[in-house]
Design a protein around this motif. Structure first.
Motif, PDB file in Angstrom:
ATOM      1  N   UNK A 131       0.840  -1.210   0.000  1.00 49.28           N
ATOM      2  CA  UNK A 131       0.000   0.000   0.000  1.00 49.28           C
ATOM      3  C   UNK A 131       0.873   1.259   0.000  1.00 49.28           C
ATOM      4  N   UNK A 132       0.344   2.317  -0.601  1.00 52.50           N
ATOM      5  CA  UNK A 132       1.062   3.600  -0.553  1.00 52.50           C
ATOM      6  C   UNK A 132       0.125   4.741  -0.145  1.00 52.50           C
ATOM      7  N   UNK A 133      -0.931   4.388   0.611  1.00 52.91           N
ATOM      8  CA  UNK A 133      -1.922   5.400   0.988  1.00 52.91           C
ATOM      9  C   UNK A 133      -1.841   5.810   2.463  1.00 52.91           C
ATOM     10  N   UNK A 164       4.341   3.074   3.066  1.00 56.84           N
ATOM     11  CA  UNK A 164       4.818   1.693   3.215  1.00 56.84           C
ATOM     12  C   UNK A 164       5.482   1.220   1.921  1.00 56.84           C
ATOM     13  N   UNK A 165       4.944   1.662   0.782  1.00 54.52           N
ATOM     14  CA  UNK A 165       5.562   1.316  -0.504  1.00 54.52           C
ATOM     15  C   UNK A 165       6.987   1.884  -0.577  1.00 54.52           C
ATOM     16  N   UNK A 166       7.128   3.167  -0.199  1.00 56.03           N
ATOM     17  CA  UNK A 166       8.459   3.805  -0.202  1.00 56.03           C
ATOM     18  C   UNK A 166       9.420   3.049   0.709  1.00 56.03           C
ATOM     19  N   UNK A 167       8.911   2.643   1.863  1.00 58.27           N
ATOM     20  CA  UNK A 167       9.752   1.943   2.831  1.00 58.27           C
ATOM     21  C   UNK A 167      10.190   0.587   2.278  1.00 58.27           C
ATOM     22  N   UNK A 168       9.265  -0.137   1.661  1.00 60.35           N
ATOM     23  CA  UNK A 168       9.603  -1.426   1.065  1.00 60.35           C
ATOM     24  C   UNK A 168      10.678  -1.261  -0.017  1.00 60.35           C
ATOM     25  N   UNK A 169      10.514  -0.221  -0.820  1.00 56.84           N
ATOM     26  CA  UNK A 169      11.495   0.060  -1.882  1.00 56.84           C
ATOM     27  C   UNK A 169      12.873   0.321  -1.283  1.00 56.84           C
ATOM     28  N   UNK A 226       8.077  -4.424  -6.864  1.00 58.28           N
ATOM     29  CA  UNK A 226       7.058  -3.867  -5.976  1.00 58.28           C
ATOM     30  C   UNK A 226       5.915  -3.287  -6.800  1.00 58.28           C
ATOM     31  N   UNK A 227       4.704  -3.540  -6.361  1.00 61.17           N
ATOM     32  CA  UNK A 227       3.515  -3.012  -7.038  1.00 61.17           C
ATOM     33  C   UNK A 227       2.668  -2.249  -6.029  1.00 61.17           C
ATOM     34  N   UNK A 228       2.367  -0.997  -6.345  1.00 66.91           N
ATOM     35  CA  UNK A 228       1.480  -0.215  -5.476  1.00 66.91           C
ATOM     36  C   UNK A 228       0.077  -0.797  -5.562  1.00 66.91           C
ATOM     37  N   UNK A 229      -0.479  -1.133  -4.409  1.00 66.77           N
ATOM     38  CA  UNK A 229      -1.788  -1.772  -4.397  1.00 66.77           C
ATOM     39  C   UNK A 229      -2.519  -1.410  -3.106  1.00 66.77           C
TER      40      UNK A 229
END
Length: 271
Positions: free
Chosen positions: A193-195, A234-239, A252-255
């Motif tokens: 997630x990136x929200x 969370x997406x940024x952190x995973x990256x 990674x896929x934003x979802x």
């Protein structure tokens, strides 16, 4: 040298006893890792087997025997999703047990250092939350942690409530950082997630902040906010995790379609 001066110097050189509850969690394990770096502190580590903080008589007994100078409470019910299904357990550990610790600290003149969370806020702000902002939790976990804070204030004047955010350890416990690395070993795609926006905080840095309070004998009691400073999703952190570990074969896929039972603050940056 006067007797008073000598007495003060003796007191200042005495070892401080630090009781760490929840010692087998990621933050507790981080303290254990660095114990040898602080020979002037006498650490006593207790996991839930050694001390069940939900047992008020057990807490009272341990405090009477140890008479700690500080109690760092790393014990918590942190599963945000499960808390929605079992609010009674969440409130028992995060609120009632914290009251038992506060009562024991009061009886033994012990300074309580308690770890709280950004989830006491509703996430409706667009600028960092400060210690004077009014909490408004939107899930059971946040509500239980807020009640723990209120229980401390009811009994103590000498306490540190330290709200932190998105806590992780690279070495210990189950957390986002370690989960991403684990999944990257077997999965080619990760949906993240990136929200939500927050500040991932390394347990090593939180530990350092807490030990500075003790070593400097801070009397700046009350609520403190501590987190690492980089705001991200969370997406940024995973990256970032994949980049730091040189993992290139996982995409990674934003979802944001993943449904959770617990509501999460959209913005929980602490200032």
């Amino acid at each position: 040298m006067s007797k008073n001066t000598s007495h003060k110097r003796l007191l200042s050189s005495e070892k401080k006893t630090i009781l760490v509850t929840g010692a087998n969690g990621q933050l507790g394990m981080t303290f254990q890792k660095h114990e040898d770096h602080y020979p002037e502190l006498n650490f006593v580590f207790m996991d839930s087997n050694a001390l069940d903080i939900t047992d008020t008589m057990a807490v009272k007994k341990v405090f009477e025997e140890l008479r700690p100078d500080y109690c760092i409470n790393c014990a918590a019910y942190t599963n945000v999703e499960k808390a929605e299904k079992d609010p009674e357990k969440a409130f028992l550990v995060n609120a009632s047990a914290v009251e038992f610790l506060a009562m024991a600290c009061k009886a033994q003149s012990c300074i309580l250092i308690h770890i709280s969370t950004d989830y006491v806020f509703d996430g409706q702000k667009t600028t960092p939350y400060n210690v004077n902002d009014i909490p408004n939790p939107i899930n059971v976990y946040g509500a239980s942690k807020l009640q723990g804070e209120l229980n401390i204030k009811k009994f103590l004047s000498q306490y540190f409530i330290i709200r932190t955010s998105w806590l992780y350890s690279k070495e210990f416990g189950k957390n986002f950082y370690r989960t991403i690395l684990q999944k990257a070993q077997t999965e080619k795609e990760l949906h993240i997630v990136d929200n939500q926006a927050g500040c991932p905080t390394d347990a090593e840095n939180l530990m350092g902040y807490i030990l500075d309070l003790i070593m400097n004998r801070s009397d700046n009691y009350g609520i403190h906010h501590f987190s690492d400073k980089e705001v991200m999703s969370w997406y940024d952190f995973a990256k970032l995790i994949l980049e730091k570990n040189n993992i290139q074969n996982t995409t990674l896929i934003k979802d944001n379609s993943y449904k959770t039972k617990a509501k999460r603050p959209v913005y929980s940056v602490l200032g």
